[in-house]
Write an enzyme that holds these catalytic residues in place. Structure first.
Site, short mmCIF file in Angstrom:
data_model
loop_
_atom_site.label_atom_id
_atom_site.label_comp_id
_atom_site.label_asym_id
_atom_site.label_seq_id
_atom_site.Cartn_x
_atom_site.Cartn_y
_atom_site.Cartn_z
N HIS A 1 38.18 40.59 49.75
CA HIS A 1 38.46 39.15 49.86
C HIS A 1 39.69 38.74 49.05
O HIS A 1 40.27 37.70 49.29
CB HIS A 1 37.22 38.31 49.53
CG HIS A 1 36.94 38.15 48.07
ND1 HIS A 1 36.30 39.10 47.34
CD2 HIS A 1 37.21 37.14 47.20
CE1 HIS A 1 36.18 38.68 46.08
NE2 HIS A 1 36.73 37.49 45.97
N LYS B 1 43.16 35.74 49.73
CA LYS B 1 43.51 34.61 48.86
C LYS B 1 44.93 34.15 49.13
O LYS B 1 45.84 34.97 49.23
CB LYS B 1 43.37 35.02 47.38
CG LYS B 1 41.92 35.18 46.95
CD LYS B 1 41.81 35.47 45.47
CE LYS B 1 40.39 35.84 45.10
NZ LYS B 1 39.61 34.77 44.52
N HIS C 1 39.77 45.41 44.45
CA HIS C 1 40.64 44.25 44.23
C HIS C 1 41.87 44.58 43.37
O HIS C 1 43.00 44.24 43.71
CB HIS C 1 39.87 43.11 43.57
CG HIS C 1 38.60 42.73 44.27
ND1 HIS C 1 38.49 42.73 45.64
CD2 HIS C 1 37.39 42.33 43.80
CE1 HIS C 1 37.25 42.33 45.97
NE2 HIS C 1 36.58 42.10 44.87
N ASP D 1 33.20 47.86 41.30
CA ASP D 1 33.09 46.49 41.81
C ASP D 1 34.46 45.82 41.92
O ASP D 1 34.69 45.02 42.84
CB ASP D 1 32.18 45.68 40.86
CG ASP D 1 31.77 44.34 41.42
OD1 ASP D 1 31.47 44.27 42.63
OD2 ASP D 1 31.72 43.36 40.66
N LYS E 1 33.69 41.01 32.94
CA LYS E 1 32.79 39.85 33.03
C LYS E 1 32.58 39.31 31.63
O LYS E 1 32.74 40.02 30.65
CB LYS E 1 31.46 40.26 33.65
CG LYS E 1 31.62 40.73 35.10
CD LYS E 1 30.40 40.42 35.92
CE LYS E 1 30.55 40.86 37.37
NZ LYS E 1 31.21 39.87 38.23
C1 BG6 Z 1 33.42 40.43 44.05
C2 BG6 Z 1 32.61 41.13 43.00
O1 BG6 Z 1 33.99 41.36 44.92
O2 BG6 Z 1 34.45 39.67 43.42
C3 BG6 Z 1 32.03 40.13 42.01
O3 BG6 Z 1 31.56 41.86 43.61
C4 BG6 Z 1 33.12 39.26 41.44
O4 BG6 Z 1 31.35 40.81 40.95
C5 BG6 Z 1 33.98 38.66 42.55
O5 BG6 Z 1 32.50 38.22 40.69
C6 BG6 Z 1 35.18 37.93 41.98
O6 BG6 Z 1 35.83 37.25 43.01
P1 BG6 Z 1 36.66 35.92 42.72
O7 BG6 Z 1 37.23 35.56 44.04
O8 BG6 Z 1 35.70 34.91 42.17
O9 BG6 Z 1 37.71 36.29 41.70
#
Ligand code: BG6
Length: 485
Positions: free
Chosen positions: A172, A176, A234, A229, A334
């Site tokens: 995802h 963005k 990402h 994760d 986190k």
């Molecule tokens: C997700 C993770 O892919 O991305 C989560 O599994 C994380 O643990 C999240 O909180 C963070 O996404 P964003 O868009 O809030 O930065």
């Protein structure tokens, strides 16, 4: 606006958290923006036995509170939704699905918002059901495996049914607005390109920081950890966009070919690198914005002696002509002090400084380009200017371009854009199999070392920027994280 195709969006895992928090709200937003074809239907499928009315009422309860009270499109959106109870392992269930789909027109999108263990049976049953999949698309949610071997297994299973150009692997972050703006910054402006290389850049930092803890996902997170994760997907995708060569076009494969070349150029992590260039941490109790929060080991669903990392900092290098010798520092965690994602490009200092620097500015002397991705979206160029008044002294000055305020056009949420792209058949913002596997391959030495380590992760207090060894990692290379400059 009605240039989108008619579709049936089959949402496996339709009663799950992801569907209710992200997918249905994103489709609703597209609906409100008049971006969905009038003949666009959403068929939610899940194991729970219930009829359409019961499902719609649960959508009202779970998605409804996220809306403004007078939400215009809400009722007409609900009319698009239907529900079918199925058992993912049962062939007869897919016959009912096939019957439902017989009356449906347009593009078929199968969105698998389920545990990855279900990807294989779902795809195999879809193939056996007689549903026409020739024009279909399948969207896969992460995590796609837990290591290279398991991700290959999933990819093989999906590939037995769908061709690669039918497979939409979601990251995802690629959806963005700010991440796409990073591509615009690099590939629509000639200003940066001559500087975007080892001759001018000293080092690059990429940070994705979260205030949140594991938020009721303890069971999942404890088996996953920050490396799987956030880093494997990402952060490595962000690194690719920063480091890739300009693609020949914005076609999906032209972009993905270049990202793949970056991933394949990452210097493999040796056992010494794993020891010296990677830090794993786990939060203890502490405070976020003044509110006391529990440590990781006290969260629900976490093993009392868990060694799962909630923080990672590491140093990567890219073995190619543009980047050789430039360290890329990646970190994510986190329960850090603030939610923030940013990229900091630090340029080399002037070769011969003729102007005096103010005392205490030693760490600030280089120019920096700071690309803030969230929560605000901006580009800041940190320079040195002259202090007004007598004498010739320098002071830091910042050119600040607030991208999120620069345009009045509404911004789309990541999921909305990605779902629309899947419906429209645009693969550019989805991860190709070879990219995904190259990313797993690169993180594997760390996965293996940490999974088999007898050393627990370094502890850090919630609300701080991770363990001290994260600062030491940069310090040893002669640099500092932004908050420590
Ligand atoms: C997700 C993770 O892919 O991305 C989560 O599994 C994380 O643990 C999240 O909180 C963070 O996404 P964003 O868009 O809030 O930065």
């Amino acid at each position: 606006m009605q240039h989108d195709p008619a579709f049936t969006f089959v949402l496996f895992g339709g009663t799950g958290d992801l569907s209710m928090r992200k997918i249905l709200p994103a489709l609703l937003s597209a609906h409100r923006g008049d971006k969905l074809h009038v003949d666009g239907k959403i068929l939610c499928v899940a194991q729970q036995a219930m009829d359409r009315a019961a499902f719609i009422s649960s959508v009202r309860q779970r998605v409804g509170p996220q809306l403004a009270a007078d939400d215009a499109g809400w009722e007409s959106f609900l009319e698009r939704i239907d529900y079918l109870a199925i058992d993912a392992f049962d062939a007869a269930s897919y016959q009912s699905l096939a019957e439902r789909l017989q009356q449906a027109s347009g593009v078929r999108v199968f969105y698998l918002a389920t545990a990855p263990a279900l990807f294989e049976p779902i795809c195999a049953h879809l193939a056996a059901s007689g549903i026409d999949l020739t024009q279909a698309r399948v969207v896969l949610e992460k995590p796609l495996g837990t290591d290279l071997a398991s991700s290959r297994k999933i990819n093989d299973a999906v590939a037995r049914v769908f061709a690669e150009n039918q497979i939409y692997r979601i990251d995802h972050y690629l959806g963005k607005e700010s991440v796409q703006n990073l591509m615009a910054l690099r590939f629509a402006n000639s200003l940066f390109e001559p500087l975007w290389r080892r001759e001018s850049i000293a080092h690059v930092q990429l940070t994705i920081a979260e205030e949140l803890g594991v938020e009721g996902r303890g069971g999942f997170y404890d088996d996953t950890g920050a490396l799987r994760d956030m880093v494997q997907n990402h952060l490595l995708q962000l690194l690719c966009i920063v480091a890739m060569e300009p693609p020949t076009s914005f076609d999906a494969d032209a972009v993905r070919d270049e990202k793949l070349r970056v991933l394949r150029s990452l210097k493999p992590l040796s056992p010494a690198d794993v020891e010296q260039k990677a830090v794993r941490g786990q939060y203890g109790s502490g405070a976020i914005r003044g509110n006391a929060v529990a440590g990781y080991l006290d969260e629900a669903g976490i093993e009392a002696d868990s060694c799962t990392e909630t923080f990672v900092a590491l140093q990567a290098e890219i073995n190619n002509w543009r980047w050789a010798g430039v360290p890329f520092f990646l970190r994510t965690g986190k329960r850090l002090p603030q939610r923030m994602a940013e990229i900091v490009i630090t340029f080399r200092p002037v070769p011969h400084a003729i102007l005096p620097l103010p005392i205490g500015l030693a760490g600030e002397v280089s120019n920096r380009l700071v690309i803030k991705l969230q929560p605000e979206e901006s580009i800041q160029l940190h320079c040195l200017g002259k202090q007004p008044g007598d004498g010739m002294y320098l002071e830091p000055v910042v050119l600040d371009l607030a991208l999120d305020k620069a345009s009045k056009r509404p911004r789309a949420e990541a999921y909305e854009r990605l779902l629309l792209d899947a419906i429209r058949g645009n693969l550019a913002l989805f991860v190709r199999r070879d990219e995904q596997e190259a990313a797993w391959k690169w993180v594997e030495p760390l996965l293996n070392a940490w999974d088999n380590s007898s050393q627990p992760p370094k502890s850090y207090a919630a609300g701080t920027w991770g363990p001290a060894s994260s600062s030491a990692l940069l310090y040893r290379a002669g640099f500092a994280w932004p908050e420590e400059r």
